[in-house]
Design a protein around this motif. Sequence first.
Motif, short mmCIF file in Angstrom:
data_model
loop_
_atom_site.label_atom_id
_atom_site.label_comp_id
_atom_site.label_asym_id
_atom_site.label_seq_id
_atom_site.Cartn_x
_atom_site.Cartn_y
_atom_site.Cartn_z
N ILE A 173 123.65 8.83 5.15
CA ILE A 173 124.82 8.64 6.06
C ILE A 173 124.30 7.55 6.97
N MET A 174 125.26 6.75 6.97
CA MET A 174 124.82 5.17 7.43
C MET A 174 125.76 4.84 8.63
N PHE A 175 125.46 4.65 9.77
CA PHE A 175 126.08 4.18 10.87
C PHE A 175 125.79 2.66 11.03
N GLN A 176 126.79 1.94 10.78
CA GLN A 176 126.65 0.46 10.83
C GLN A 176 126.89 -0.39 12.10
N PRO A 177 125.73 -0.91 12.67
CA PRO A 177 125.75 -1.61 14.07
C PRO A 177 126.47 -2.91 13.61
N ALA A 178 126.71 -3.47 14.53
CA ALA A 178 127.50 -5.10 14.54
C ALA A 178 128.35 -4.88 13.44
N GLU A 179 129.30 -3.94 13.17
CA GLU A 179 130.26 -3.77 12.23
C GLU A 179 131.43 -5.06 12.54
N GLU A 180 131.74 -5.06 13.80
CA GLU A 180 132.94 -6.00 14.28
C GLU A 180 132.55 -7.44 14.02
N ILE A 181 131.11 -7.72 14.24
CA ILE A 181 130.85 -9.28 13.99
C ILE A 181 130.34 -9.55 12.51
N GLY A 182 130.35 -8.57 11.66
CA GLY A 182 129.97 -8.71 10.31
C GLY A 182 128.51 -9.11 9.98
N LEU A 183 127.67 -8.40 10.90
CA LEU A 183 126.39 -8.52 10.62
C LEU A 183 125.55 -7.23 10.30
N GLY A 184 126.17 -5.98 10.63
CA GLY A 184 125.41 -4.97 10.49
C GLY A 184 125.09 -4.44 8.91
N ALA A 185 126.04 -4.37 8.14
CA ALA A 185 125.72 -3.95 6.52
C ALA A 185 124.77 -5.11 6.02
N LYS A 186 125.00 -6.27 6.13
CA LYS A 186 124.11 -7.53 5.57
C LYS A 186 122.58 -7.10 6.26
N ASP A 187 122.43 -6.73 7.40
CA ASP A 187 120.94 -6.56 7.83
C ASP A 187 120.53 -5.15 7.45
N MET A 188 121.51 -4.25 7.20
CA MET A 188 121.14 -2.97 7.05
C MET A 188 120.40 -2.92 5.18
N ILE A 189 121.16 -3.85 4.41
CA ILE A 189 120.97 -3.91 3.07
C ILE A 189 119.57 -4.78 2.93
N GLU A 190 119.44 -5.92 3.66
CA GLU A 190 118.22 -6.60 3.72
C GLU A 190 117.31 -5.87 3.95
N ASP A 191 117.09 -4.72 4.97
CA ASP A 191 116.24 -3.79 5.57
C ASP A 191 115.88 -2.66 4.26
N GLY A 192 116.81 -2.92 3.26
CA GLY A 192 116.34 -1.88 2.05
C GLY A 192 117.14 -0.47 2.26
N LEU A 193 118.27 -0.43 2.77
CA LEU A 193 119.14 0.80 3.22
C LEU A 193 119.47 1.45 1.90
N LEU A 194 120.07 0.57 0.66
CA LEU A 194 120.49 0.83 -0.59
C LEU A 194 119.17 1.24 -1.45
N GLU A 195 118.12 1.24 -1.27
CA GLU A 195 116.74 1.74 -2.03
C GLU A 195 116.09 2.80 -1.47
N ASN A 196 115.17 3.43 -2.18
CA ASN A 196 114.29 4.54 -1.72
C ASN A 196 114.84 5.72 -1.05
N PRO A 197 115.62 6.52 -1.43
CA PRO A 197 116.11 6.39 -3.05
C PRO A 197 117.55 5.57 -3.19
N LYS A 198 117.37 4.91 -4.35
CA LYS A 198 118.67 4.04 -4.86
C LYS A 198 119.97 4.71 -4.44
N VAL A 199 120.82 4.12 -3.95
CA VAL A 199 122.28 4.51 -3.78
C VAL A 199 122.86 4.18 -5.31
N ASP A 200 123.73 5.10 -5.70
CA ASP A 200 124.51 4.97 -6.89
C ASP A 200 126.27 4.92 -6.17
N ALA A 201 126.32 5.37 -5.26
CA ALA A 201 127.87 5.28 -4.81
C ALA A 201 127.90 5.14 -3.31
#
Length: 98
Positions: A21-49
């Motif tokens: 479950i991911m709660f995205q910070p800074a969504e309205e300014i377009g930075l939250g998802a980028k920072d979360m992905i760079e921090d490894g959110l989609l890994e360990n374990p890997k996200v399939d969907a």
Amino acid sequence: MLGAVKLLKAKENDINGIVKIMFQPAEEIGLGAKDMIEDGLLENPKVDAAFALHVSPDLEVGKFGYKPGVAASSLDGFFLKIQGKGGHSSELQKCVDP
């Protein structure tokens, strides 16, 4: 989102796989998802969907909509520089309204 977490947790034994479950910070300014992905959110374990949730005021209360693929526009920004000679409303004849 917390309501979804509660429902998923109640069915935890019936779910085959891992749910993140991911709660995205800074969504309205377009930075939250980028920072979360760079921090490894989609890994360990890997996200399939991934599924996103956003407020949709045009839907009736208690309803939700689903659309495969992209369902929202992108975020862009721009700067606008306005030049002019300001002044005071008591002497409008000396001003150039920017």
